[in-house]
Design a protein around this motif. Structure first.
Motif, PDB file in Angstrom:
ATOM      1  N   THR A   1      33.132 105.634  60.569  1.00 53.25           N
ATOM      2  CA  THR A   1      33.996 105.762  61.729  1.00 53.25           C
ATOM      3  C   THR A   1      34.075 104.431  62.467  1.00 53.25           C
ATOM      4  OG1 THR A   1      32.244 106.403  63.273  1.00 53.25           O
ATOM      5  CG2 THR A   1      33.246 108.156  61.955  1.00 53.25           C
ATOM      6  N   ALA A   2      35.083 104.275  63.284  1.00 48.98           N
ATOM      7  CA  ALA A   2      35.254 103.039  64.041  1.00 48.98           C
ATOM      8  C   ALA A   2      34.092 102.801  64.998  1.00 48.98           C
ATOM      9  CB  ALA A   2      36.576 103.077  64.812  1.00 48.98           C
ATOM     10  N   ALA A   3      33.450 103.873  65.439  1.00 45.87           N
ATOM     11  CA  ALA A   3      32.337 103.755  66.384  1.00 45.87           C
ATOM     12  C   ALA A   3      31.041 103.327  65.707  1.00 45.87           C
ATOM     13  CB  ALA A   3      32.120 105.079  67.109  1.00 45.87           C
ATOM     14  N   GLY A   4      30.980 103.379  64.375  1.00 42.73           N
ATOM     15  CA  GLY A   4      29.782 102.928  63.675  1.00 42.73           C
ATOM     16  C   GLY A   4      29.150 103.906  62.717  1.00 42.73           C
ATOM     17  N   PRO A   5      29.054 105.215  63.054  1.00 41.49           N
ATOM     18  CA  PRO A   5      28.396 106.145  62.137  1.00 41.49           C
ATOM     19  C   PRO A   5      29.123 106.275  60.796  1.00 41.49           C
ATOM     20  CG  PRO A   5      28.550 107.099  64.334  1.00 41.49           C
ATOM     21  CD  PRO A   5      29.385 105.857  64.343  1.00 41.49           C
ATOM     22  N   VAL A   6      28.331 106.387  59.727  1.00 39.66           N
ATOM     23  CA  VAL A   6      28.858 106.733  58.407  1.00 39.66           C
ATOM     24  C   VAL A   6      28.647 108.232  58.244  1.00 39.66           C
ATOM     25  CG1 VAL A   6      28.649 106.397  55.917  1.00 39.66           C
ATOM     26  CG2 VAL A   6      28.337 104.455  57.466  1.00 39.66           C
TER      27      VAL A   6
ATOM     28  N   ARG B   1      28.916 100.868  67.588  1.00 38.82           N
ATOM     29  CA  ARG B   1      27.605 101.202  68.129  1.00 38.82           C
ATOM     30  C   ARG B   1      26.542 101.082  67.045  1.00 38.82           C
ATOM     31  NH1 ARG B   1      31.282 101.535  71.429  1.00 38.82           N
ATOM     32  NH2 ARG B   1      31.271 102.841  73.309  1.00 38.82           N
ATOM     33  N   GLY B   2      25.296 101.073  67.489  1.00 37.29           N
ATOM     34  CA  GLY B   2      24.217 100.947  66.535  1.00 37.29           C
ATOM     35  C   GLY B   2      22.889 101.367  67.127  1.00 37.29           C
ATOM     36  N   ILE B   3      21.848 101.232  66.311  1.00 35.26           N
ATOM     37  CA  ILE B   3      20.482 101.578  66.689  1.00 35.26           C
ATOM     38  C   ILE B   3      19.585 100.385  66.409  1.00 35.26           C
ATOM     39  CG2 ILE B   3      18.497 103.046  66.125  1.00 35.26           C
ATOM     40  CD1 ILE B   3      20.472 105.258  65.360  1.00 35.26           C
ATOM     41  N   LEU B   4      18.705 100.077  67.339  1.00 30.97           N
ATOM     42  CA  LEU B   4      17.691  99.053  67.142  1.00 30.97           C
ATOM     43  C   LEU B   4      16.333  99.730  67.108  1.00 30.97           C
ATOM     44  CD1 LEU B   4      16.619  96.143  66.979  1.00 30.97           C
ATOM     45  CD2 LEU B   4      16.665  96.076  69.492  1.00 30.97           C
TER      46      LEU B   4
ATOM     47  N   CYS C   1      25.803 101.213  56.997  1.00 36.44           N
ATOM     48  CA  CYS C   1      26.341  99.904  56.633  1.00 36.44           C
ATOM     49  C   CYS C   1      27.714  99.667  57.265  1.00 36.44           C
ATOM     50  CB  CYS C   1      26.456  99.786  55.118  1.00 36.44           C
ATOM     51  SG  CYS C   1      24.882  99.992  54.236  1.00 36.44           S
ATOM     52  N   LEU C   2      27.975  98.430  57.613  1.00 34.04           N
ATOM     53  CA  LEU C   2      29.285  98.082  58.174  1.00 34.04           C
ATOM     54  C   LEU C   2      30.377  98.264  57.127  1.00 34.04           C
ATOM     55  CD1 LEU C   2      28.405  94.864  60.243  1.00 34.04           C
ATOM     56  CD2 LEU C   2      28.300  97.272  60.934  1.00 34.04           C
ATOM     57  N   THR C   3      30.036  97.997  55.870  1.00 35.93           N
ATOM     58  CA  THR C   3      30.944  98.281  54.750  1.00 35.93           C
ATOM     59  C   THR C   3      30.158  99.135  53.771  1.00 35.93           C
ATOM     60  OG1 THR C   3      31.967  96.104  55.057  1.00 35.93           O
ATOM     61  CG2 THR C   3      32.501  97.290  53.024  1.00 35.93           C
ATOM     62  N   PRO C   4      30.132 100.442  53.975  1.00 37.68           N
ATOM     63  CA  PRO C   4      29.240 101.308  53.200  1.00 37.68           C
ATOM     64  C   PRO C   4      29.633 101.445  51.734  1.00 37.68           C
ATOM     65  CG  PRO C   4      30.651 102.618  54.634  1.00 37.68           C
ATOM     66  CD  PRO C   4      30.881 101.186  54.999  1.00 37.68           C
ATOM     67  N   THR C   5      28.649 101.214  50.870  1.00 37.59           N
ATOM     68  CA  THR C   5      28.877 101.373  49.440  1.00 37.59           C
ATOM     69  C   THR C   5      29.123 102.831  49.079  1.00 37.59           C
ATOM     70  OG1 THR C   5      27.333  99.540  49.137  1.00 37.59           O
ATOM     71  CG2 THR C   5      27.984 100.749  47.171  1.00 37.59           C
TER      72      THR C   5
ATOM     73  N   ALA D   1      23.303  93.285  52.883  1.00 34.56           N
ATOM     74  CA  ALA D   1      24.392  94.090  52.316  1.00 34.56           C
ATOM     75  C   ALA D   1      25.646  94.056  53.187  1.00 34.56           C
ATOM     76  CB  ALA D   1      23.936  95.528  52.091  1.00 34.56           C
ATOM     77  N   GLY D   2      25.879  92.918  53.822  1.00 34.89           N
ATOM     78  CA  GLY D   2      27.054  92.787  54.676  1.00 34.89           C
ATOM     79  C   GLY D   2      26.819  93.218  56.106  1.00 34.89           C
ATOM     80  N   GLY D   3      25.604  93.637  56.427  1.00 33.39           N
ATOM     81  CA  GLY D   3      25.284  94.067  57.792  1.00 33.39           C
ATOM     82  C   GLY D   3      25.251  95.573  57.926  1.00 33.39           C
ATOM     83  N   THR D   4      24.362  96.049  58.802  1.00 33.68           N
ATOM     84  CA  THR D   4      24.221  97.487  59.030  1.00 33.68           C
ATOM     85  C   THR D   4      24.244  97.777  60.524  1.00 33.68           C
ATOM     86  OG1 THR D   4      21.797  97.353  59.068  1.00 33.68           O
ATOM     87  CG2 THR D   4      22.841  97.747  56.935  1.00 33.68           C
ATOM     88  N   SER D   5      24.513  99.022  60.859  1.00 36.37           N
ATOM     89  CA  SER D   5      24.519  99.424  62.266  1.00 36.37           C
ATOM     90  C   SER D   5      23.116  99.756  62.767  1.00 36.37           C
ATOM     91  CB  SER D   5      25.440 100.634  62.475  1.00 36.37           C
ATOM     92  OG  SER D   5      26.784 100.281  62.228  1.00 36.37           O
TER      93      SER D   5
END
Length: 260
Positions: A76-81, A3-6, A59-63, A174-178
């Motif tokens: 999490t698998a759903a998107g939130p860090v 999931r994500g936010i626009l 981030c999809l791959t959070p630093t 940065a590899g993509g963000t949610s």
């Protein structure tokens, strides 16, 4: 599905309903500060003639998660860090590593914790939309599956090309963000970092760290060689006795005067 936010800055009227909803949802102090802090996880700022939201980009791959030594930060698998305060040891590596300068520290407490947007993880896990999107009166903030949000963002740009910068911020940064953003002005004018690599930052870090064993090995061999040569010279000197002539350093002038 992730999931994500626009967020569409051209639709934001700066009402601050998103900030108030975030405060209520997460039990934070009601006062909304001018900048994000450990107690204000999202704000609306006026930048470059437009309104822009500040919040965790998830981030999809959070630093932040890659540098956390105890796993207090994780995606999490759903998107939130999300952040687990029970695991946090206060090292603040996440604060230093984030390319968007998101995590903030509770500097005013004896035992401080990190505060940041967690994208309403309990609501998302229950199949609900994030609180900030629910209260947005203009659909400047919308919630959904990330792939669907990417399509909607591109459709908005295609339908009104004069209104938008032809780029979806967060698609590759940065590899993509949610969290994805649209804007009618250059993103740099909104205060968003530019020039970020398309690859996830933890991947780039590993490319450097993976070379360290070779570097350390070469350095260790070199140091061992210097130690062996030095030790060998000491042993030779001792075997020759105390009256043995001393070899002058390389390049030093020799005393060629005849003896008595």
């Amino acid at each position: 599905m992730s999931r994500g936010i626009l967020f569409d800055s051209t639709r934001c009227i700066g009402c601050g309903a998103c900030s108030a909803a975030c405060k209520e949802q997460n039990g934070l102090p009601p006062r909304i500060e001018e900048r994000t802090t450990a107690y204000t996880w999202t704000v609306v700022e006026r930048r470059g003639g437009a309104n822009v939201r500040r919040l965790c980009m998830h981030c999809l791959t959070p630093t932040c998660a890659s540098v956390c030594p105890v796993g207090a930060m994780k995606r999490t698998a759903a998107g939130p860090v999300v952040y687990d305060s029970k695991l946090c040891i206060g090292c603040r590596y996440c604060i230093m590593a984030c390319p968007f300068e998101v995590p903030k520290y509770e500097w005013d407490r004896p035992i401080p914790l990190v505060g940041k947007c967690v994208m309403c993880a309990p609501r998302v896990a229950a199949g609900q939309a994030v609180a900030c999107a629910v209260v947005c009166p203009t659909r400047a903030t919308v919630f959904g599956e990330r792939e669907a949000l990417v399509r909607e963002a591109r459709e908005r740009i295609a339908s009104e090309p004069a209104r938008y910068v032809d780029h979806v911020y967060g698609l590759d940064e940065a590899g993509g963000t949610s969290v994805l953003l649209l804007s009618g002005v250059p993103f740099a004018r909104l205060g968003l970092p530019g020039g970020l690599p398309r690859e996830p930052l933890p991947t780039l870090t590993w490319q450097v760290l993976s070379q360290l064993p070779d570097i350390v090995m070469v350095a260790a061999v070199s140091l061992f060689g210097v130690h062996w040569i030095t030790s060998r010279r000491v042993e030779v000197r001792r075997s020759e006795g105390p009256d043995a002539p001393v070899e002058p350093p390389s390049g030093a002038p020799r005393d060629e005067r005849p003896g008595p």
